[in-house]
Every structure is written in structure tokens, then in C-alpha cells.
Design a protein around this motif. Structure first.
Motif, PDB file in Angstrom:
ATOM      1  N   LYS A   1       1.074  -1.558   0.000  1.00  0.00           N
ATOM      2  CA  LYS A   1      -0.456   0.167   0.073  1.00  0.00           C
ATOM      3  C   LYS A   1       1.518   1.431   0.492  1.00  0.00           C
ATOM      4  N   ILE A   2       2.119   1.482   0.981  1.00  0.00           N
ATOM      5  CA  ILE A   2       2.998   2.188   1.178  1.00  0.00           C
ATOM      6  C   ILE A   2       3.412   2.672  -0.530  1.00  0.00           C
ATOM      7  N   ALA A   3       3.644   1.281  -1.289  1.00  0.00           N
ATOM      8  CA  ALA A   3       4.482   1.809  -2.280  1.00  0.00           C
ATOM      9  C   ALA A   3       3.218   2.191  -3.684  1.00  0.00           C
ATOM     10  N   MET A   4       2.478   1.632  -3.808  1.00  0.00           N
ATOM     11  CA  MET A   4       1.585   1.845  -4.530  1.00  0.00           C
ATOM     12  C   MET A   4       0.955   3.832  -4.444  1.00  0.00           C
ATOM     13  N   GLU A   5       0.659   3.964  -3.665  1.00  0.00           N
ATOM     14  CA  GLU A   5       0.040   4.693  -2.639  1.00  0.00           C
ATOM     15  C   GLU A   5       0.917   5.981  -3.494  1.00  0.00           C
ATOM     16  N   ASN A   6       2.613   6.235  -2.881  1.00  0.00           N
ATOM     17  CA  ASN A   6       3.941   6.997  -3.319  1.00  0.00           C
ATOM     18  C   ASN A   6       4.878   6.594  -4.293  1.00  0.00           C
ATOM     19  N   GLY A   7       4.014   5.938  -5.307  1.00  0.00           N
ATOM     20  CA  GLY A   7       4.850   6.135  -6.800  1.00  0.00           C
ATOM     21  C   GLY A   7       6.097   5.033  -7.043  1.00  0.00           C
ATOM     22  N   TYR A   8       6.314   3.876  -5.821  1.00  0.00           N
ATOM     23  CA  TYR A   8       7.616   3.545  -5.767  1.00  0.00           C
ATOM     24  C   TYR A   8       7.450   2.923  -6.934  1.00  0.00           C
ATOM     25  N   THR A   9       8.657   2.052  -7.324  1.00  0.00           N
ATOM     26  CA  THR A   9       8.376   0.882  -8.828  1.00  0.00           C
ATOM     27  C   THR A   9       9.184  -0.664  -7.827  1.00  0.00           C
ATOM     28  N   LYS A  10      10.533  -0.681  -7.039  1.00  0.00           N
ATOM     29  CA  LYS A  10      10.613  -1.686  -6.422  1.00  0.00           C
ATOM     30  C   LYS A  10      10.308  -1.550  -4.399  1.00  0.00           C
ATOM     31  N   LEU A  11       9.832  -2.561  -3.949  1.00  0.00           N
ATOM     32  CA  LEU A  11      10.215  -2.857  -2.863  1.00  0.00           C
ATOM     33  C   LEU A  11      10.968  -3.908  -2.462  1.00  0.00           C
ATOM     34  N   VAL A  12      12.242  -3.042  -1.245  1.00  0.00           N
ATOM     35  CA  VAL A  12      14.105  -3.914  -1.522  1.00  0.00           C
ATOM     36  C   VAL A  12      12.931  -4.419  -0.035  1.00  0.00           C
ATOM     37  N   LEU A  13      13.468  -5.959  -0.107  1.00  0.00           N
ATOM     38  CA  LEU A  13      13.454  -6.838   1.491  1.00  0.00           C
ATOM     39  C   LEU A  13      14.289  -6.819   1.836  1.00  0.00           C
ATOM     40  N   GLY A  14      15.112  -7.158   3.242  1.00  0.00           N
ATOM     41  CA  GLY A  14      16.181  -7.157   3.917  1.00  0.00           C
ATOM     42  C   GLY A  14      16.525  -9.302   4.019  1.00  0.00           C
ATOM     43  N   LEU A  15      15.537 -10.228   3.749  1.00  0.00           N
ATOM     44  CA  LEU A  15      15.531 -11.167   3.550  1.00  0.00           C
ATOM     45  C   LEU A  15      16.927 -12.636   3.384  1.00  0.00           C
ATOM     46  N   CYS A  16      17.369 -12.559   3.898  1.00  0.00           N
ATOM     47  CA  CYS A  16      18.875 -12.975   3.833  1.00  0.00           C
ATOM     48  C   CYS A  16      18.857 -15.041   3.881  1.00  0.00           C
ATOM     49  N   THR A  17      19.813 -15.202   3.328  1.00  0.00           N
ATOM     50  CA  THR A  17      19.984 -16.811   3.622  1.00  0.00           C
ATOM     51  C   THR A  17      19.750 -17.371   4.589  1.00  0.00           C
ATOM     52  N   SER A  18      19.300 -16.948   5.763  1.00  0.00           N
ATOM     53  CA  SER A  18      18.911 -17.566   6.777  1.00  0.00           C
ATOM     54  C   SER A  18      17.908 -17.734   7.650  1.00  0.00           C
ATOM     55  N   LYS A  19      17.381 -16.757   6.905  1.00  0.00           N
ATOM     56  CA  LYS A  19      15.989 -17.024   7.247  1.00  0.00           C
ATOM     57  C   LYS A  19      15.096 -17.753   6.578  1.00  0.00           C
ATOM     58  N   LEU A  20      15.372 -17.467   4.872  1.00  0.00           N
ATOM     59  CA  LEU A  20      15.105 -18.058   3.815  1.00  0.00           C
ATOM     60  C   LEU A  20      15.842 -19.458   3.937  1.00  0.00           C
ATOM     61  N   ALA A  21      16.017 -20.033   4.674  1.00  0.00           N
ATOM     62  CA  ALA A  21      16.098 -21.450   5.114  1.00  0.00           C
ATOM     63  C   ALA A  21      15.285 -21.996   5.386  1.00  0.00           C
ATOM     64  N   CYS A  22      15.317 -21.709   6.311  1.00  0.00           N
ATOM     65  CA  CYS A  22      13.606 -21.556   7.721  1.00  0.00           C
ATOM     66  C   CYS A  22      12.847 -21.821   7.221  1.00  0.00           C
ATOM     67  N   HIS A  23      12.765 -20.617   6.432  1.00  0.00           N
ATOM     68  CA  HIS A  23      11.282 -20.692   5.203  1.00  0.00           C
ATOM     69  C   HIS A  23      10.895 -22.255   4.364  1.00  0.00           C
ATOM     70  N   VAL A  24      12.000 -22.350   4.014  1.00  0.00           N
ATOM     71  CA  VAL A  24      11.637 -23.900   3.049  1.00  0.00           C
ATOM     72  C   VAL A  24      11.618 -25.163   3.533  1.00  0.00           C
ATOM     73  N   ILE A  25      11.798 -24.685   4.997  1.00  0.00           N
ATOM     74  CA  ILE A  25      11.487 -26.143   6.234  1.00  0.00           C
ATOM     75  C   ILE A  25      10.812 -25.959   6.661  1.00  0.00           C
ATOM     76  N   SER A  26      10.158 -24.745   7.341  1.00  0.00           N
ATOM     77  CA  SER A  26       8.832 -24.602   7.364  1.00  0.00           C
ATOM     78  C   SER A  26       7.834 -24.557   6.527  1.00  0.00           C
ATOM     79  N   ALA A  27       8.699 -23.897   5.107  1.00  0.00           N
ATOM     80  CA  ALA A  27       6.932 -24.029   4.030  1.00  0.00           C
ATOM     81  C   ALA A  27       7.251 -25.516   4.169  1.00  0.00           C
ATOM     82  N   THR A  28       7.879 -26.086   4.368  1.00  0.00           N
ATOM     83  CA  THR A  28       7.703 -27.646   3.714  1.00  0.00           C
ATOM     84  C   THR A  28       6.651 -27.912   4.434  1.00  0.00           C
ATOM     85  N   VAL A  29       6.999 -28.225   5.827  1.00  0.00           N
ATOM     86  CA  VAL A  29       6.021 -28.161   6.598  1.00  0.00           C
ATOM     87  C   VAL A  29       4.984 -28.250   6.940  1.00  0.00           C
ATOM     88  N   LYS A  30       4.374 -27.047   5.993  1.00  0.00           N
ATOM     89  CA  LYS A  30       3.101 -26.528   6.050  1.00  0.00           C
ATOM     90  C   LYS A  30       2.728 -26.620   5.325  1.00  0.00           C
TER      91      LYS A  30
END
Length: 465
Positions: A219-248
Motif C-alpha cells: 500500500k505504501i509503495a503503490m500510493e507513493n509511486g515506488y517501483t521496487k520494494l526491497v526486503l532484507g531477507l537473507c540466507t538464514s531466514k530463507l533457509a528456515c522458510h524452506v523447511i517451515s513451508a514444507t512442513v506446512k
């Protein structure tokens, strides 16, 4: 080797006093030599000049400067290889207060500063400098790990204001505001509290808040004319997501979440720190004194926290575990929306970068037309058959919404009772309702395709007349 000089005589170069025996070239003496002993400190394995301050890439002892160069090189490679930030972009950095979001803000600011200097030094000034904004989602009284809202907002504004020009705008939005039609904070907070009351599963509640957080950033990005949204997700967070998403039960949509780019949203999401681990990120923030928010973590027991503890234990036994988990998930074929659409800036890319983007292979099946209205994950072929049958039965409101959600959201977030489901449907954010209508439109297109042989075209009607 023992240092034979006094504390005042130790020069840190391996020669302390007249009878000193030189130490190993990779060891320096400490300036606090006591009782004829030197406290050995390894040298940086890259520059071999400064003492090592952190261990990177599992085995390398690096000083602060070399650690920063290593992480920035990974960041820059991800940005340039996948064309994440172009000169004409208006970039929004999602700042949560943690080390990863703080470092990604620092690196994006450095890229912008260098581009600004290059623009001022050039004669023609043909390439513009991309703009940067910062988004902070307030989660007070909602999330168990949220800091005091007013204090947190002040700290975020102070962190951004301390950055050198160009000036960056700070956008603040309450997570509950996305649940209100008028985006009123008080109304949204009450609606969100009532909505969370129906989510009995602890894991589902945490995941649902994460989905709402993304809606707030979008919502913030679209209302203020931004074209890219940058997140700080790193290897460690994504590795946890790989396992948790598989379990869920989110294995089908898993490839969509671990790529560098995710363009299924209104504003494309990019992950420039995807190849950096959290330990190195935290160490660099500490070494450089980068200010982060102090989040109060309260104990909570769910699948996500259990998986995080499990991966942390694996990382202690083998520092390469997180990278191995993510590299394994990389072998899954991404979806068509894991690539940014081509723009005019793409023509300015080098041949090597264009070739890397053209080699992207995705799975663009008809199932990708249907996205879960809650989490936005693609619907698998098995679930798609169920959705199609539900579209034919003509379910309405809450029952229809529940029928087109993915199995994970249906099990962990949505209630089974029809009356409760109708109440939940009335409290859902407008964006989730809009996705429901989009899925309904996609379903109507599919139904029309199935019966098009039986339809009479207008031209045919005129011929019969």
C-alpha cells in the motif's frame, strides 16, 4: 609465541623488546601483554594487515573492512545480475529495525550516493539517479516482538536522517490500517484484533500477520509511486522458510518465495541480501556501529520458532547448513512472476547481464493464474481442480473465499464454521477481497474456455438471421 616485552613495549608486530622472537606472520601481539604472554589474534586472511574481527564464509577470518567488502560484493552482484535497481526506479526499502533491514538500507544508500557522485561528475548527465524511500510498519499491541510505536518511529526517522544526502522520505503505517476501508488506525486495530480472535493456530496467526505486513508495504509503495520494494531477507531466514513451508504443506509454492525477484505483487519485491547469512550481517552491524531497533522477543511456540531453533542448531554443528538448504531449494523451477518485466533500462544492460536474464526458466502453467487470496501463493494442479469445482457450484461470500484459498491457509488461518467464516470475510482487508474477485474472473475465463465450442458467436447469429 610468547611475547617477552612489557605491555608498554609491545608494538603488535611480533617484535616486543630486544630479545623477542618473531611470531607467526598471521598472528599479532596484543597491546596488553601480561606476565610475558601475548594474547594472539589472527590476521585477516584477505588483507593480512588488520586483526580479524569476524568469521565469514564458514572458514575465513576477516577484518571489518574485508567483511563489509564481501557482503557488499554479494549485494551488488544480486542487484546487477537481476536488474533489481535501475536508474529510473523509485525504490522503497522495508525497514523492520533488525540487522538485515539496517544493512540493506546502508547498502542501497551507498549505491545511491555513488550514482549521485557519478552524475555530478559526468558531462552529459544522461542517466538519472534512482530515488529511495523507507517504509516502517507499526505493529504495537499486535505483534509480540514489536517495540513501543512512538519511540520506534522516532528512532527510525533518526536513523534515516543521519544518512548523507540524497534525502530519503520515511513512510509509517500501522499494520491494522490495512483492515480498515478508510485506513483508520483505531478502526483497523479493532477489526484486526477481532479478526485474529478467529485464528486459533499460533503458526497461522504469525503467518497471517506477515501477510498483512506485506499488504501494508505494498500500500505504501503503490500510493507513493515506488517501483521496487526491497526486503532484507537473507540466507538464514530463507533457509528456515524452506523447511517451515514444507512442513506446512506449501511445497508447491516454495520456489516462488526463495528467488531474488517476486513480481506477483503490484510492486515487485527484490531480495538483494539473499546470499548473505544473518551471522555475518549482525557482526558487520556491530563492527560498524549501525543502529538497530531493540525488539523485545517474547517466547512463542509454533512451527516457525521450532524450525528456527532446529536450523540454528544445525548451523552450530556445520556453518554451511543454511547455504546448503537454500541451494537445494534453488533447484526447484521458479514461476513466471519470479522475473522482472522488461523495461527501457534493460536495453542499457551489458550483454552478460541480458544473457543471464534470458536464461531464466520458469513454470508458467494455467495453475499460476490462481493465487491464494491470503498468502498469494500459486495454487497447485490438485487444489486447482477443487477450485474449479467450487466455481461451478456457485458458492458465495465466506464459503467461496474459503474454497479458493490454499490448503495451508484453510487449515491454519480460516475457521471451519460457516457463520464464523462469514464474519471473517467481512473483516478481511480489501486487497484480499480483490484477489477473490480476480480468482473468480480467472475461473469464469476458464469456464468459458471449457464451453466455447457450445457458444454461438455473434457473427454466426447474424448468418442464421
Amino acid at each position: 609465541m610468547a611475547c617477552r616485552g612489557s605491555a608498554d613495549e609491545c608494538r603488535g608486530d611480533g617484535f616486543c623488546g630486544s630479545d623477542t622472537i618473531r611470531t607467526s606472520p598471521n598472528i599479532v601481539c596484543s597491546a596488553a601483554c601480561n606476565d610475558g604472554r601475548a594474547v594472539a589474534s589472527p590476521l585477516c586472511c584477505k588483507c593480512k594487515e588488520r586483526p580479524a574481527e569476524a568469521k565469514a564464509n564458514q572458514t575465513e577470518d576477516l577484518c571489518g573492512g574485508c567483511l563489509r567488502s564481501s557482503l557488499f560484493a554479494k549485494f551488488k552482484l544480486a542487484v546487477t545480475s537481476h536488474s533489481m535497481i535501475n536508474p529510473s526506479d523509485n525504490v522503497l526499502v522495508a525497514f523492520s529495525g533488525g540487522s538485515a533491514s539496517r544493512l540493506v538500507l546502508e547498502f542501497v544508500h551507498e549505491m545511491q550516493s555513488k550514482a549521485q557522485k557519478n552524475l555530478e561528475a559526468s558531462k552529459d548527465r544522461s542517466l538519472p539517479v534512482f530515488r529511495v524511500g523507507v517504509a516502517f510498519v507499526v505493529e504495537s499491541n499486535i505483534s509480540v516482538s514489536s517495540p513501543d510505536s512512538s519511540k520506534a518511529v522516532e528512532e527510525v526517522r533518526l536513523i534515516v536522517s543521519n544518512l548523507a544526502p540524497p534525502v530519503k522520505t520515511v513512510h509509517v503505517l500501522s499494520i491494522g490500517s490495512v483492515c480498515s476501508e478508510n485506513f483508520d488506525e483505531l478502526d483497523g486495530r479493532s477489526r484486526l484484533s477481532e479478526l485474529l480472535h478467529f485464528v486459533g493456530d499460533a503458526t497461522g496467526k504469525e503467518d497471517f500477520l506477515q501477510y498483512l505486513r506485506m499488504l501494508a508495504l505494498q500500500k505504501i509503495a503503490m500510493e507513493n509511486g515506488y517501483t521496487k520494494l526491497v526486503l532484507g531477507l537473507c540466507t538464514s531466514k530463507l533457509a528456515c522458510h524452506v523447511i517451515s513451508a514444507t512442513v506446512k504443506g506449501q511445497g508447491y509454492s516454495l520456489p516462488a518465495d526463495v528467488q531474488y525477484v517476486d513480481a506477483r505483487w503490484g510492486i515487485p519485491v527484490v531480495l538483494p541480501l539473499r546470499d548473505c547469512v544473518s551471522h555475518e550481517i549482525t557482526m558487520l552491524c556491530q563492527i560498524e556501529g549501525l543502529t538497530t531497533l531493540k525488539l523485545t522477543q517474547e517466547p512463542h511456540f509454533n512451527i516457525n520458532s521450532l524450525v528456527s531453533s532446529f536450523v540454528a542448531k544445525l548451523q552450530e554443528e556445520n556453518p554451511s547448513r543454511e547455504r546448503t538448504i537454500l541451494r537445494t531449494a534453488e533447484k526447484l523451477r521458479p514461476f513466471f512472476f519470479n522475473k522482472l518485466p522488461e523495461s527501457e533500462d534493460s536495453e542499457r544492460l551489458s550483454f552478460r547481464r541480458r544473457h543471464a536474464l534470458q536464461k531464466f526458466k520458469s513454470s508458467g502453467s494455467i495453475a499460476s493464474d490462481f493465487l491464494c487470496p491470503i498468502c498469494g501463493c500459486p495454487v497447485s494442479e490438485a487444489d486447482l481442480q477443487t477450485v474449479r469445482s467450487n466455481l461451478e457450484t456457485g458458492l458465495v461470500k465466506g464459503a467461496f473465499f474459503r474454497s479458493i484459498c490454499c490448503s495451508s491457509c484453510t487449515f491454519q488461518i480460516l475457521p471451519e464454521e460457516e457463520s464464523s467464516m462469514d464474519t471473517v470475510y467481512s473483516l478481511l482487508p480489501e486487497e484480499m477481497i480483490r484477489r477473490t474477485k480476480c480468482n473468480g474472473t480467472a475461473g469464469q475465463s476458464w469456464l468459458r474456455k471449457q464451453i466455447e465450442d457450445c457458444l454461438l458467436l455473434q457473427d454466426s447469429d447474424e448468418e442464421h438471421e
